[in-house]
Design an enzyme around this catalytic site. Sequence first.
Site, PDB file in Angstrom:
ATOM      1  N   TYR B 442      24.908  72.863  17.806  1.00  0.00           N
ATOM      2  CA  TYR B 442      25.482  71.524  17.973  1.00  0.00           C
ATOM      3  C   TYR B 442      24.428  70.428  18.137  1.00  0.00           C
ATOM      4  CZ  TYR B 442      25.902  72.153  23.221  1.00  0.00           C
ATOM      5  OH  TYR B 442      25.709  72.349  24.555  1.00  0.00           O
ATOM      6  N   GLU B 443      24.885  69.213  18.099  1.00  0.00           N
ATOM      7  CA  GLU B 443      24.008  68.021  18.150  1.00  0.00           C
ATOM      8  C   GLU B 443      23.021  68.037  16.981  1.00  0.00           C
ATOM      9  OE1 GLU B 443      25.048  65.868  20.503  1.00  0.00           O
ATOM     10  OE2 GLU B 443      23.774  64.535  19.336  1.00  0.00           O
TER      11      GLU B 443
END
Lengths: 603, 603
Positions: B442-443
């Site tokens: 993620y990110e």
Amino acid sequence: MAQQISDRRDMDFVLHEQLNVGELSKKEKYAEFNKKTVDLVINEARNLAVKEILPTRQEGDEKGCVFEKGKVTTPEIFKRPFELLKEGEWVAMTEDPDWGGQGMPRSVSMAAAEYFNGANYAFMMYAGLTHGAGRLVETFGTDRQKNLFLKNMYTGKWTGTMLLTEPVAGSDVGRLETKAIPQGDGTYKIEGQKIFISSGEHDLAENIVHPVLARIEGAPAGTKGISLFLVPKYRVSEDGSLDQFNDVNCVGIEEKMGIHGNATCTLSLGDKGECVGELLGEENKGMRAMFLMMNEARLLVGMQGFACSTASYINSVNYAKERIQGRHLTKMLENDAPAVAIIQHPDVRRMLMTMKSYVEGMRSLLYYVGWCEDMADVVDSEEEKEKYKGLVDLLIPIAKGYVTDRAYDVCNLGMQVYGGYGYTKEYPQEQLVRDCRITMIYEGTNGIQAMDLMGRKLGMKKGKLVMDLMGEITATINTAKGLEKVQPHAETLEQALNKLGEAAMHLGKSAMSEKILDAFAYAYPFMDVCGDVCMAWMLLWRASIAEKALEKAKKKDVAFYEGQIKSAQFFCNTVLPTTLGKIQAILATDGAAVEIDEASFNG
Amino acid sequence: MAQQISDRRDMDFVLHEQLNVGELSKKEKYAEFNKKTVDLVINEARNLAVKEILPTRQEGDEKGCVFEKGKVTTPEIFKRPFELLKEGEWVAMTEDPDWGGQGMPRSVSMAAAEYFNGANYAFMMYAGLTHGAGRLVETFGTDRQKNLFLKNMYTGKWTGTMLLTEPVAGSDVGRLETKAIPQGDGTYKIEGQKIFISSGEHDLAENIVHPVLARIEGAPAGTKGISLFLVPKYRVSEDGSLDQFNDVNCVGIEEKMGIHGNATCTLSLGDKGECVGELLGEENKGMRAMFLMMNEARLLVGMQGFACSTASYINSVNYAKERIQGRHLTKMLENDAPAVAIIQHPDVRRMLMTMKSYVEGMRSLLYYVGWCEDMADVVDSEEEKEKYKGLVDLLIPIAKGYVTDRAYDVCNLGMQVYGGYGYTKEYPQEQLVRDCRITMIYEGTNGIQAMDLMGRKLGMKKGKLVMDLMGEITATINTAKGLEKVQPHAETLEQALNKLGEAAMHLGKSAMSEKILDAFAYAYPFMDVCGDVCMAWMLLWRASIAEKALEKAKKKDVAFYEGQIKSAQFFCNTVLPTTLGKIQAILATDGAAVEIDEASFNG
């Protein structure tokens, strides 16, 4: 329609184009297994795996095994496929047909095992361990024991386990405390506690046969005083019928990261003093029996890990061809450029190419080990037999340790290809990561495998095993040198092989010197580079076959064969340079890890 | 008593001996944070983390979040520590005290964040995302928006999120379909569906503030037409009180591999046409706002992954010192030799040493990035400010991508040290593996980080960022060359740094040529070797300080300082040779992954 679990074309390539397993049918032992039969067997295995076992994977993980009042309930969805495994005689694929086996070559069984384990290996463990336990009875049992137990095991009517580990005796089996007390009638009362027993208790079979390592009262300490016993869950009457409960008590199951469908049990033997076992093989020779079975067990674990990775890979390929996300790199600045399938992104290709080359290399290696076992059984000369057995012995720690390490990496890449979706339970990728992880630990941690490779196998028969393996690899290199496309990769592998030989010599010497601890701190990196070289060897071998096959290949096969050459190219040019760096580090044998003061590890 | 979560001695070393964060207190902005205060702050953070947050980790995982009828219930055990986080003002450690922040240097906040996230980062995400969302309001909001929202967020009374991802717009944000329809009164009706929203709905706060990326009707396609909106769960009256439900509907949460304590939500906005948002910042400038926040968010994710690894490492050290198993290698043949603590086995030491050196290198790198941000805030000259900002920009993809990759490796080693126990839920190691895994995704997946490093950061300001970083590394090398013990490692790093420079030049050129796809297939390996060099840099820096400190070290510190030199020795002699091999492969830039026919990936 996209394939599931594994790539049949590639499996066929290994069986028929690389190993020519059909040739084995020229020998009496495998006369029934010509190419056509082999293909039929694998068709059947695939159908069973895809249609009946694969649908149990996610539910088996979610529901898991339930422990209540000494009983373990397996997921309901397991019941039908387990019956089908029995009906299809899949529990003992390679064993003696007289005892309920199918008698097929091990190499062929590897393909079936890949489908089964890739479909749901937590489920397959009930059968897999049964097969292993049966092999112990077959090899060390008396005729009476075989008659009473074996056929019921090989047909899956009863299942089997292996009771080794105890709370204080894990990697160090010699410390086990389970006692065997002679009863004067040839039987023994067994008392002790065993942990981490896969399939130790469940509801899939009417009886469970436990081979148990225990120490007869008064026997020597350490591994020299360990004997092997046959301890059924329910006692077996001489007419084969089931008798009373044998005081084998399941006191709990482990909550684990994965393989939730398989019950990992703590078994307490003889709580009421009523657990009776009979000796399997000779007194105090239990460890020898275990060692003889170890190759098979470790190869199976390699297969379990590998099968997770092959499933993860094929899922990723299918997903990457379908999932649309992001513009093509060359059209990044065009705001209205269409989104493309992610397989078009270079970084996704890097991941898929990495997965592809490892999966292909591992498949070839595992099937090859099976094939060496077949050859050891059928070759005529004692010398050749010894060679093949030696290759198996040498390659087993790699087929377990290195393969499960890389299989786990492949599974992690397989999650990464899916992005955020890979982390969710909506897709199978995260379960494959969790299930795969234990294969690096059980059946001897991979650290133990590395010790086995360096500490035992390397020096066996004065290094003959290593020389034989290098001879085989060199033969592949020499063939490849005569082929236009793969020739440069042959040279890269040759360089790595020479360096590996140097590292083996160096570590072998260091291990015999006062630098022993430093040397063993590099046992693991050594296993790693041995594995890399084996991968490159297998990929070069494959690519050489492919280059020749391309001359007269049918159109539908061109992409496949070209893909073989690409795998070798990728691996030799991208991974082997790193391998050479690792070998440099091994040759330097820095002593930091050994020298450092324990107090410098703050905790 | 053994330490938990992390090693305070090492954190202090980085803060006070490596970065001298106390010096920052000479600047007005951080005047309150002299060394004594810093130590007090970290003591408090440690106490809260160990006593209140750590006990929630396992239960938070087991119970997870429960979704029912649009509501998410977090584990009951989270309620108290969340109140304590608010009381202690830990939500906005580094932010403006006028808005409820503590105003501490980022470098110092890294240590507190390590304790908190190592204790239970799934729990900490409720606060962490609030802080990030608050930063958006602080940076882009009007005074009215700050007054209405900000203080409630920084004090944790309300929490925050970030609504980016949609089913067809993941890595490719530009495709998002959420609509914003102007209402004529300055507000917008928001309609769309957002997925993978961490902390998107829960019961820890009375309101949730969602910054939402959406496209105003008629705005251009792609990233150029994206605006940022502020969309609260409950509308906020001008007097600050809560008004009606704002039609932000949680329609489900993800079942995931880990971080079960954090709700990953699917949010449906405006099902009844009653979701109202207000513009945050300028029209169509939403992506720019996101980019400005990206560094911070990515650094936090690096910290999350790292904190898992540091907890896993300290657990492993404690376990390896206590767990008795197996004889010492030099006494293998003595059957009655005593079993020893596993820390005495060379392979366990190899694992611990690997974990130690990465954990130390990563800790220094992350704190250093925080410190560069501090410096950018307090230095006087514009030139220096630019330098520090550039270092942050360049290092962020490494601090996120490389660090989370290695953190995951460390967590996996941390499981391996425990053997079979590591796979069970009886110990924390398997959860740390599962929780850590998402940080690689993620990110911005780590593949995206690698693209960012090679495609954006490398060429920024005509390569000035890279030159500045190489200058910093060279300074460390030059210092180390003057020290007896670390001098050889300085030379090894210098060699790797030169090679890395070559690889950067080569890839930079290739990316501008027709070899662009090949070059980007090596973006990930390039990030990898950049990370390796950064680790070696940090470890050499540390070892140089340690060598000097040893001259007059107190007895209790000797093992610590010597351990620093060992880490550098181990890394430079064991890892860097492999790094050089990887660089060779990058320089060769084999094209297999790009050239291969899609059809060669069988699926």
